[in-house]
Structures are given as C-alpha cells and as structure tokens.
Design an enzyme around this catalytic site. Sequence first.
Site, short mmCIF file in Angstrom:
data_model
loop_
_atom_site.label_atom_id
_atom_site.label_comp_id
_atom_site.label_asym_id
_atom_site.label_seq_id
_atom_site.Cartn_x
_atom_site.Cartn_y
_atom_site.Cartn_z
CG HIS A 55 -15.46 31.38 -9.47
ND1 HIS A 55 -16.04 30.16 -9.73
CD2 HIS A 55 -14.42 31.49 -10.33
CE1 HIS A 55 -15.39 29.58 -10.72
NE2 HIS A 55 -14.39 30.34 -11.10
CD GLN A 88 -8.87 30.13 -21.09
OE1 GLN A 88 -8.87 31.35 -21.26
NE2 GLN A 88 -8.94 29.60 -19.88
CB SER A 93 -12.48 22.54 -9.69
OG SER A 93 -12.43 22.49 -11.11
#
EC number: 6.3.2.1
Length: 282
Positions: free
Chosen positions: A37, A61, A185
């Site tokens: 990020h 989502q 991640s």
Amino acid sequence: MKVITTVKDMQQIAGELRASGKEIGFVPTMGYLHEGHATLLRQAKKENDIVILSVFVNPLQFGPDEDFDRYPRDIKRDERVAKEAGVDYLFYPSVDEMYPAEQTTKIEVVKRTNVLCGKRRPVHFAGVATVLMKLFHITMPTRAYFGMKDAQQVAVVEGIVSDFHIPVTIVPVEIVREADGLAKSSRNVYLSEQERKEAPHLYRSLCIAKQKIEEGERHPRNITTVVKEYIEANTNGIVDYVDIYAYPALTPLEIIKGRIILAIAVQFKNARLIDNITLTVQ
C-alpha cells in the site's frame, strides 16, 4: 494529514480541490496497510498535487462465509503509514456512513468476473464495483492506484471506468514482494510459521512457468500442470486454481500469445493466498 469520516465533508473537500485545479491521486484500501500500500501511496504522491487514501472494510464484497469480521484492522497503524507516505487526506468512513440505508442500486459486473477469484466469490466484484463507484464520486480523483496483486480487480475496474465514462485514470502498480518473493498481503498475518516458510513457493512456481514460456512452451495446460505439481510438492496448501488467460479481457487461450496472465490461488489453513505474473508473449 487530515482524517475525514463523513461523505459530505470528503466530497466537499475533493470538489474544492478539483475546482482549484489540483490533481488528486486516490488509493482505495481496506486498511491494515503494508509496504505494498505504501508503494501505491508514494507513487500517487509523486504524480499528483494531493493524495487521498480511503480505509474502508467493505461488507458488500465479502460472502456470507468469508472473513469480514476477522479481517485485520488497525487504524492507528494505518494513520502512521499514511503520514509517512505523505497522504493529505485519510477518508475513514463507517459502514453506516457509506451505506446509511438499504441499497436501491448495485453494480453487476458481467465480464471478467466468472474466472479466477470471481468464480468462487460470486458477490465479490459486485461489491467492489459498487463501493468504488461510490468512492470515485466522493473523492473525485484524477488518478486511482491499484496493486497488480489483484490483477482481476484491476481488469474489472478498468472495465467499469471505460463503460461508465468515469473521468479517472487507473494506474496499475507492480506487486510488492517480501525478500523471499512472497507477495505482500494483509492476510499473510494468518499464516502459521510453517505455512509462512512454504508460501514463497507460490512465486517460485510462477517464475518456473515464466522460464518455460520464455523457452518456447505455448500450451496453457502444460504450464498450469507444472505450476500445480510444483505447489503440491512444496507446500501443504490446497490449490484452488492455476489458470492462464488473455489480459485484461480474462478470456481463455488455446495458445499462449499476446498479453497474458498466469494466476494462482492456494488455500492454507487460515489464509487463501493469490499471486500472478503478467507477460507479453510474441
């Protein structure tokens, strides 16, 4: 850096910035920020006058059996990463702020979603498309930055922007990896010590596949078989998929040619990891 929590305030600020001629770089995230990020944020900082970061864990989502409640959250850490990367505005709305009433409209994505992660997560991309449409209207970005770790999402977002004539440039940014090759991640924190040792084999399998393609292999099944067998031999994870498609159309290929994506998903005990490489093959 200012933290904004309401749609009204964020929209007003963004509108005033655009009216004054400022270019806005926007990075939408679900928080628990990591170096991947931060890379997006730094690139946005280089290429725009103002950077807006959103942190919003979007319930639309997540499927009913997915990890919405368990998804890692740490807003203080996110604020620290954002400040270090030069973010001007952190948009941090609540679920009630983003969805104050039952939705009368949702966006259905009809292409690029019935393969890879979309095949197993039928509500996922409708949720992604809906929240991004809202966020684009709220933050009014000149450019929006997305990591290629979720290359299917990038393809879907490019389709949305094109179909709806949204005046934003989508900027895909290459995958950021740990020193051993594992794609960074937020979900890596779920891995056990042994799984963390095994996880870099996902990227190694992709590198082996890339080498075989460079050596002349053009049959998708031959490549996907090599990748699947390598992962099964070197990890205790369960292979969800190993697929090759044209990119960004995400259509099947009989022969490997043109711009392609080789994508994998592997389920470990408490984390499902994805990775991919994109190549242009003559």
